[in-house]
Design a protein around this motif. Structure first.
Motif, PDB file in Angstrom:
ATOM      1  N   ALA A  58       3.120  10.477  10.287  1.00 47.83           N
ATOM      2  CA  ALA A  58       3.124  10.961   8.907  1.00 47.83           C
ATOM      3  C   ALA A  58       1.866  10.460   8.212  1.00 47.83           C
ATOM      4  N   PHE A  59       1.387  11.246   7.258  1.00 50.85           N
ATOM      5  CA  PHE A  59       0.231  10.808   6.485  1.00 50.85           C
ATOM      6  C   PHE A  59       0.204  11.547   5.154  1.00 50.85           C
ATOM      7  N   VAL A  60      -0.446  10.924   4.190  1.00 48.70           N
ATOM      8  CA  VAL A  60      -0.592  11.482   2.851  1.00 48.70           C
ATOM      9  C   VAL A  60      -2.006  12.038   2.712  1.00 48.70           C
ATOM     10  N   GLU A  61      -2.098  13.279   2.243  1.00 48.54           N
ATOM     11  CA  GLU A  61      -3.417  13.906   2.070  1.00 48.54           C
ATOM     12  C   GLU A  61      -3.322  15.013   1.027  1.00 48.54           C
ATOM     13  N   ASP A  62      -4.248  15.008   0.068  1.00 52.32           N
ATOM     14  CA  ASP A  62      -4.337  16.054  -0.961  1.00 52.32           C
ATOM     15  C   ASP A  62      -3.006  16.293  -1.669  1.00 52.32           C
ATOM     16  N   HIS A  73       0.868  -1.178   0.000  1.00 49.58           N
ATOM     17  CA  HIS A  73       0.000   0.000   0.000  1.00 49.58           C
ATOM     18  C   HIS A  73       0.904   1.227   0.000  1.00 49.58           C
ATOM     19  N   ARG A  74       1.009   1.885  -1.130  1.00 52.50           N
ATOM     20  CA  ARG A  74       2.012   2.934  -1.306  1.00 52.50           C
ATOM     21  C   ARG A  74       1.898   4.077  -0.291  1.00 52.50           C
ATOM     22  N   PRO A  75       0.700   4.605   0.005  1.00 54.67           N
ATOM     23  CA  PRO A  75       0.640   5.690   0.993  1.00 54.67           C
ATOM     24  C   PRO A  75       1.151   5.269   2.373  1.00 54.67           C
ATOM     25  N   THR A  76       0.845   4.028   2.780  1.00 54.61           N
ATOM     26  CA  THR A  76       1.345   3.542   4.063  1.00 54.61           C
ATOM     27  C   THR A  76       2.860   3.411   4.029  1.00 54.61           C
ATOM     28  N   ARG A  77       3.392   2.858   2.953  1.00 53.55           N
ATOM     29  CA  ARG A  77       4.847   2.701   2.835  1.00 53.55           C
ATOM     30  C   ARG A  77       5.541   4.057   2.945  1.00 53.55           C
ATOM     31  N   ARG A  78       4.989   5.064   2.273  1.00 54.92           N
ATOM     32  CA  ARG A  78       5.638   6.374   2.260  1.00 54.92           C
ATOM     33  C   ARG A  78       5.568   7.041   3.631  1.00 54.92           C
ATOM     34  N   ALA A  79       4.417   6.923   4.290  1.00 51.93           N
ATOM     35  CA  ALA A  79       4.294   7.504   5.631  1.00 51.93           C
ATOM     36  C   ALA A  79       5.244   6.817   6.604  1.00 51.93           C
ATOM     37  N   ALA A  80       5.285   5.492   6.553  1.00 53.42           N
ATOM     38  CA  ALA A  80       6.169   4.746   7.443  1.00 53.42           C
ATOM     39  C   ALA A  80       7.630   5.076   7.170  1.00 53.42           C
ATOM     40  N   VAL A 124       5.160  18.629  -1.000  1.00 53.48           N
ATOM     41  CA  VAL A 124       4.402  18.059  -2.108  1.00 53.48           C
ATOM     42  C   VAL A 124       4.895  16.638  -2.352  1.00 53.48           C
ATOM     43  N   LEU A 125       3.959  15.725  -2.529  1.00 54.36           N
ATOM     44  CA  LEU A 125       4.295  14.318  -2.692  1.00 54.36           C
ATOM     45  C   LEU A 125       4.972  14.098  -4.040  1.00 54.36           C
ATOM     46  N   ASP A 126       6.194  13.607  -3.992  1.00 55.51           N
ATOM     47  CA  ASP A 126       6.962  13.329  -5.203  1.00 55.51           C
ATOM     48  C   ASP A 126       7.938  12.204  -4.884  1.00 55.51           C
ATOM     49  N   ALA A 127       8.608  11.717  -5.860  1.00 54.92           N
ATOM     50  CA  ALA A 127       9.539  10.611  -5.659  1.00 54.92           C
ATOM     51  C   ALA A 127      10.661  11.011  -4.703  1.00 54.92           C
ATOM     52  N   VAL A 187      10.636  12.093  -1.622  1.00 55.22           N
ATOM     53  CA  VAL A 187      10.489  13.197  -0.661  1.00 55.22           C
ATOM     54  C   VAL A 187      10.469  12.711   0.787  1.00 55.22           C
ATOM     55  N   GLU A 188      10.237  11.408   1.017  1.00 53.92           N
ATOM     56  CA  GLU A 188      10.233  10.895   2.388  1.00 53.92           C
ATOM     57  C   GLU A 188      11.579  11.158   3.071  1.00 53.92           C
ATOM     58  N   ASP A 189      12.657  10.898   2.356  1.00 53.74           N
ATOM     59  CA  ASP A 189      13.987  11.107   2.922  1.00 53.74           C
ATOM     60  C   ASP A 189      14.241  12.583   3.197  1.00 53.74           C
ATOM     61  N   GLU A 190      13.872  13.424   2.250  1.00 56.44           N
ATOM     62  CA  GLU A 190      14.099  14.868   2.402  1.00 56.44           C
ATOM     63  C   GLU A 190      13.300  15.434   3.567  1.00 56.44           C
ATOM     64  N   LEU A 191      12.058  14.962   3.705  1.00 56.77           N
ATOM     65  CA  LEU A 191      11.202  15.459   4.786  1.00 56.77           C
ATOM     66  C   LEU A 191      11.712  14.977   6.139  1.00 56.77           C
ATOM     67  N   ALA A 192      12.115  13.720   6.213  1.00 52.32           N
ATOM     68  CA  ALA A 192      12.662  13.186   7.461  1.00 52.32           C
ATOM     69  C   ALA A 192      13.934  13.929   7.860  1.00 52.32           C
ATOM     70  N   GLU A 193      14.763  14.274   6.876  1.00 55.75           N
ATOM     71  CA  GLU A 193      15.996  15.016   7.152  1.00 55.75           C
ATOM     72  C   GLU A 193      15.686  16.387   7.746  1.00 55.75           C
ATOM     73  N   ARG A 194      14.698  17.071   7.192  1.00 53.79           N
ATOM     74  CA  ARG A 194      14.335  18.392   7.705  1.00 53.79           C
ATOM     75  C   ARG A 194      13.833  18.318   9.137  1.00 53.79           C
ATOM     76  N   VAL A 195      12.970  17.360   9.409  1.00 60.61           N
ATOM     77  CA  VAL A 195      12.398  17.229  10.755  1.00 60.61           C
ATOM     78  C   VAL A 195      13.478  16.847  11.762  1.00 60.61           C
ATOM     79  N   ALA A 196      14.308  15.871  11.422  1.00 58.87           N
ATOM     80  CA  ALA A 196      15.355  15.437  12.351  1.00 58.87           C
ATOM     81  C   ALA A 196      16.364  16.543  12.606  1.00 58.87           C
ATOM     82  N   ALA A 197      16.751  17.256  11.557  1.00 63.29           N
ATOM     83  CA  ALA A 197      17.718  18.342  11.721  1.00 63.29           C
ATOM     84  C   ALA A 197      17.169  19.423  12.633  1.00 63.29           C
ATOM     85  N   GLU A 198      15.898  19.726  12.486  1.00 62.92           N
ATOM     86  CA  GLU A 198      15.295  20.755  13.349  1.00 62.92           C
ATOM     87  C   GLU A 198      15.255  20.291  14.795  1.00 62.92           C
ATOM     88  N   LEU A 199      14.925  19.032  15.027  1.00 66.40           N
ATOM     89  CA  LEU A 199      14.901  18.510  16.393  1.00 66.40           C
ATOM     90  C   LEU A 199      16.297  18.556  17.019  1.00 66.40           C
TER      91      LEU A 199
END
Length: 308
Positions: free
Chosen positions: A242-246, A213-220, A271-274, A276-288
């Protein structure tokens, strides 16, 4: 006629229930594998985190004893293993934590001094943050064992409540024990909680790909990416959602001081794109980390942890 797919699983009621749904979906048969976490009664933290449950399954898969294994995705270490791949992440179940208390009580209704059981440092921190006046008890065991301690006659074993995963309770038919479900925004859970991961040898991913299930895989992936970048283990006091919406991927992560007295949060979306999970996780972790997460909690990125 080809042989049925051999699907490795732990032998607990929950693991068998989870793996059974995958066996039904893929037309496979279950092979029970015992892990160190199933036979060792020490606390989860002292055993090195929830990864102890995955090691034996992965060894059997690499040895060719089974064709695929089923993990609770939150129990799977974030570091990859050479020769193995996550072939499928089925649609996620309820990711929330649940309180199971005596007399139908909620967490806020428990009396001062109530004994609340959990084996998770994150859950301990979350309970302590909301109810610093309760007693936290470290517990292990399967779902029924933990539930059996709520209101038990033996005063040494008796608990007023336990905190468990809503998905696990549902999978073993014990949702009636829930007295409160915690909102994910206020109470983020373990990265990938509620999701399963079907692991195969690299090259055999097609064995299970049809139930991915692609949305679950990406959120996880986004949630687990934060854990990896914080160099935190599965049992670290880190919650993520994490969750996918719109057409967007949203990610929030929170790091807790073990005693619940402080916490740090970071939230970002993209924006959901190929990829982006890694990029988003990097931003959140770096901020923390910039906020001081490594000084707040026992993360691998902290100097104290590196000295051990």
């Amino acid at each position: 006629m080809s042989a049925p797919l051999r699907i490795g699983t732990r032998g607990s009621a929950l693991a068998l229930a989870q793996a059974g749904t995958i066996a039904d979906a893929l037309g496979g048969e279950l092979v029970v594998i015992q892990s160190e976490g199933d036979v060792n009664t020490q606390s989860l933290a002292s055993l090195g985190g929830a990864g102890v449950f995955a090691a034996a399954l992965r060894e059997a898969l690499l040895a060719g004893d089974v064709d695929a294994v089923v993990h609770s995705y939150k129990d799977l270490p974030t570091a990859p293993i050479a020769g193995l791949s996550v072939a499928a992440v089925p649609r996620r179940a309820d990711a929330r934590d649940a309180l199971c208390a005596r007399d139908g009580l909620t967490l806020d209704e428990l009396p001062a001094g109530a004994r609340v059981g959990t084996g998770s440092p994150r859950r301990r921190a979350q309970v302590a943050a909301r109810r610093p006046d309760v007693e936290l008890v470290d517990i292990r065991g399967n779902v029924d064992t933990r539930l059996g301690r709520v209101g038990a006659e033996d005063p040494e074993r008796r608990l007023d409540a336990v905190v468990l995963a809503a998905a696990g309770l549902s999978r073993v038919g014990r949702s009636e024990a829930v007295t409160e479900l915690f909102d994910l925004d206020a109470w983020p859970t373990a990265p990938a909680q509620g999701a399963l991961a079907i692991e195969t040898r690299t090259g055999d991913e097609t064995l299970a790909a049809r139930i991915d299930h692609r949305p679950t895989r990406r959120a996880a992936a986004a949630e687990r990416g934060v854990l990896a970048r914080l160099e935190a283990g599965c049992a670290a006091p880190v919650g993520a959602r994490a969750f996918v919406e719109d057409g967007m991927l949203f990610l929030t992560a929170r790091v807790y001081r073990l005693d619940g007295s402080a916490q740090l949060t970071s939230s970002h979306a993209t924006v959901l794109d190929a990829g982006v999970e890694d990029e988003l996780a990097e931003r959140v972790a770096a901020e923390l980390l910039a906020q001081g997460a490594a000084d707040l909690a026992p993360l691998g990125a902290s100097p104290a942890s590196q000295e051990d």
